[in-house]
Design a protein around this motif. Sequence first.
Motif, PDB file in Angstrom:
ATOM      1  N   ASN A 151     -14.687 -26.812  -1.864  1.00  0.00           N
ATOM      2  CA  ASN A 151     -15.208 -26.734  -0.566  1.00  0.00           C
ATOM      3  C   ASN A 151     -15.530 -25.322  -0.385  1.00  0.00           C
ATOM      4  N   PHE A 152     -16.360 -24.750   0.740  1.00  0.00           N
ATOM      5  CA  PHE A 152     -16.793 -23.481   1.061  1.00  0.00           C
ATOM      6  C   PHE A 152     -17.367 -22.828  -0.236  1.00  0.00           C
ATOM      7  N   ARG A 169     -15.808 -20.450  -4.827  1.00  0.00           N
ATOM      8  CA  ARG A 169     -15.696 -20.882  -3.361  1.00  0.00           C
ATOM      9  C   ARG A 169     -14.808 -19.849  -2.624  1.00  0.00           C
ATOM     10  N   GLU A 170     -15.302 -19.676  -1.445  1.00  0.00           N
ATOM     11  CA  GLU A 170     -14.790 -18.634  -0.399  1.00  0.00           C
ATOM     12  C   GLU A 170     -13.310 -19.063  -0.155  1.00  0.00           C
ATOM     13  N   ILE A 171     -12.462 -18.189  -0.445  1.00  0.00           N
ATOM     14  CA  ILE A 171     -10.781 -18.424  -0.173  1.00  0.00           C
ATOM     15  C   ILE A 171     -10.406 -17.218   0.654  1.00  0.00           C
ATOM     16  N   ASP A 172      -9.287 -17.059   1.313  1.00  0.00           N
ATOM     17  CA  ASP A 172      -8.637 -16.460   2.256  1.00  0.00           C
ATOM     18  C   ASP A 172      -8.480 -15.180   1.223  1.00  0.00           C
ATOM     19  N   GLY A 173      -9.133 -14.132   1.395  1.00  0.00           N
ATOM     20  CA  GLY A 173      -8.757 -12.925   0.200  1.00  0.00           C
ATOM     21  C   GLY A 173      -9.779 -12.661  -0.758  1.00  0.00           C
ATOM     22  N   GLY A 174     -10.755 -13.552  -1.019  1.00  0.00           N
ATOM     23  CA  GLY A 174     -11.727 -13.446  -2.094  1.00  0.00           C
ATOM     24  C   GLY A 174     -12.415 -14.458  -2.398  1.00  0.00           C
ATOM     25  N   LEU A 175     -12.547 -14.871  -3.645  1.00  0.00           N
ATOM     26  CA  LEU A 175     -13.370 -15.808  -4.280  1.00  0.00           C
ATOM     27  C   LEU A 175     -12.505 -16.548  -5.207  1.00  0.00           C
ATOM     28  N   GLU A 176     -12.811 -17.911  -5.623  1.00  0.00           N
ATOM     29  CA  GLU A 176     -12.046 -18.788  -6.629  1.00  0.00           C
ATOM     30  C   GLU A 176     -13.185 -19.384  -7.385  1.00  0.00           C
ATOM     31  N   THR A 177     -13.028 -19.497  -8.630  1.00  0.00           N
ATOM     32  CA  THR A 177     -14.119 -20.321  -9.273  1.00  0.00           C
ATOM     33  C   THR A 177     -13.502 -21.630 -10.044  1.00  0.00           C
ATOM     34  N   ARG A 191     -22.644 -18.199   2.764  1.00  0.00           N
ATOM     35  CA  ARG A 191     -23.402 -17.416   1.693  1.00  0.00           C
ATOM     36  C   ARG A 191     -24.162 -17.911   0.591  1.00  0.00           C
TER      37      ARG A 191
END
Lengths: 260, 350
Positions: A151-152, A169-177, A191
């Motif tokens: 998601n996101f 993906r956009e998570i609270d505090g940054g990005l996760e792959t 984005r």
Amino acid sequence: MRPTAPNWLKLLVPVKRTVDYAVKIRVGPKGVETKGRHDGLNPFDEIAVEEAVRLREKAKEAIEKITVVSIGPAKASEVLRTALAMGADDAIHVETKEDDVVEPLAVARALKALVGQESPDLVIMGKQAIDDDSSQVGGMLAGMLGWPQANFASEVDLDTAAKTVTVSREIDGGLETLKMSLPAIITTDLRLNQPRYASLPNIMKAKKKPLKKMKPEELQADFTPRLEQVDVKAPPPRKGGAKVESVDEVVAKLKEAGVL
Amino acid sequence: MFASLSRTAIPRTSTRCFSASARSSAEVNAAVFLEDKAGELVPAAANAVTAAKKLGGKVTGILIGKDEASLEKAIAMSRKLGLDNLLVRHAAALEHALAEPTAPVLAELIKKNGFTHLAGPHSALGKNIFPRVAGLLDVQQISDVMSIQDADTFTRPVYAGNAISTVRSKDAIKLFTARASTWEPAQPTESECSVDVAAAENVGPGASTLAAWISEELVKSERPDLSSAPTVVSGGRGVKSKESFDSTIIPLADVLGAAIGASRAAVDSGYADNSLQVGQTGKVIAPALYIAVGISGAIQHLAGMKDSKTIVAINKDADAPIFQVADVGLVADLFEAVPELVKKIEAAKK
């Protein structure tokens, strides 16, 4: 020798017709007024269509088809034509009655049935619709199908040969792959890309692309709403509008508010 | 296997802690998903606990993570939130809280324990996991709940917060995410509730190779967290460049001890990171003080901050829509007004 089976991928892009994002909505006695309002393709879904078209531009041979689908009243076919003009190949319109409430759960069920018919390898849709703001359908469908989800998404990298997709993906505090095996579900964040405008020739061409109409009953999915609408109100207005003349007055007001 | 590992290590108190909620609704048996990050509860978890308590029944906390060591601190924090019970489930597959293994754990815990409600934060993580749980349980989730009338009736914003919808759920299991900014965080209590690892043992996850976590890039910051800070200073397109964002917004945030936010225009232009975006597509916040600098006030931005207690706007366009919601509006060039404001706040603090 027997030819190898084509290793083509199919993309399914669910889209929704929503209020235009710039429209200031009005809440009447019977809820949000929809008559004569300017509606269009949900902005996040526009990004999803764009991403599907870009994925094919990058891997022309590997992607067989991009199908867009919308579940909604007669006018929803307008947004399907928009998506076709952006580069999708064909469209499915599950036509509901004008006043029918179709909740995210019902949409997810209908999409599950359509996934069964169309057997896509990747479903790309917006992260939320700007009318209902639920942000649920992608995750619900992934849960129902037992497919992985991202998601996101702000970046999508499809490996057509390995049948995997890597998503930031956009998570609270940054990005996760994440890396997922296909089939998978992706929901798009703002984005991810800048959607293209459909050119006039493409809009003309889109009129000739196939658009299949279906009735909800044909999907054998239960559309019964689970939520009963008790009321819809306008939010309490803020008492804003008080202007001050100088920075000193701002400081004084901040003191008054007890923040200094 | 997990049983022998987890039974010994976490001490359990024998006494059940006192719950502040009324026990009138005997049928309510609520659970709340306690989000943690880097071993600690995120602030929004405490807000979700308050929402769950509003239902008026028993509330069980659920903590999910990689192993005991990584959850130790979160368990200690959770025990003091005034919950009736705490379930802990850990397994290597549950690291990073991926939706694929985590959602089945929640779904199975609901069925096994007969929970009538599952609450969680309307955070990026809650929005990722809850719909998947809803899909597994075949229930219509309720997102971003602002208030609760009774155990079946919930109020939530729609149309970017321009309408407030109240719905009554007919589902047997009510799954909802709570809007952090409208619920007070549950305050730590003296008493501690018991931790039951055993009750969550052998509940999911199945071996899953569907999705793999590759990496994470977090924005490092010494500042208060945007979603829970009492004061937020936000910059918009009017700030004009990354350099001037850093030289105007940051000093003002520093002098106020505030978190930094940004409008979508500022984020898209690269003045600030994505994770700082306030609005319909970013974070929804309600600090005591929100200072909007060089922000016009588009509907999507207002959706993220219009519940702030006091809104101050500095903008050179007197007709900017932000002034319609601002309690204190200053029509001025931000490049002159903000440095002056910083100086005068410094002076006022002395």
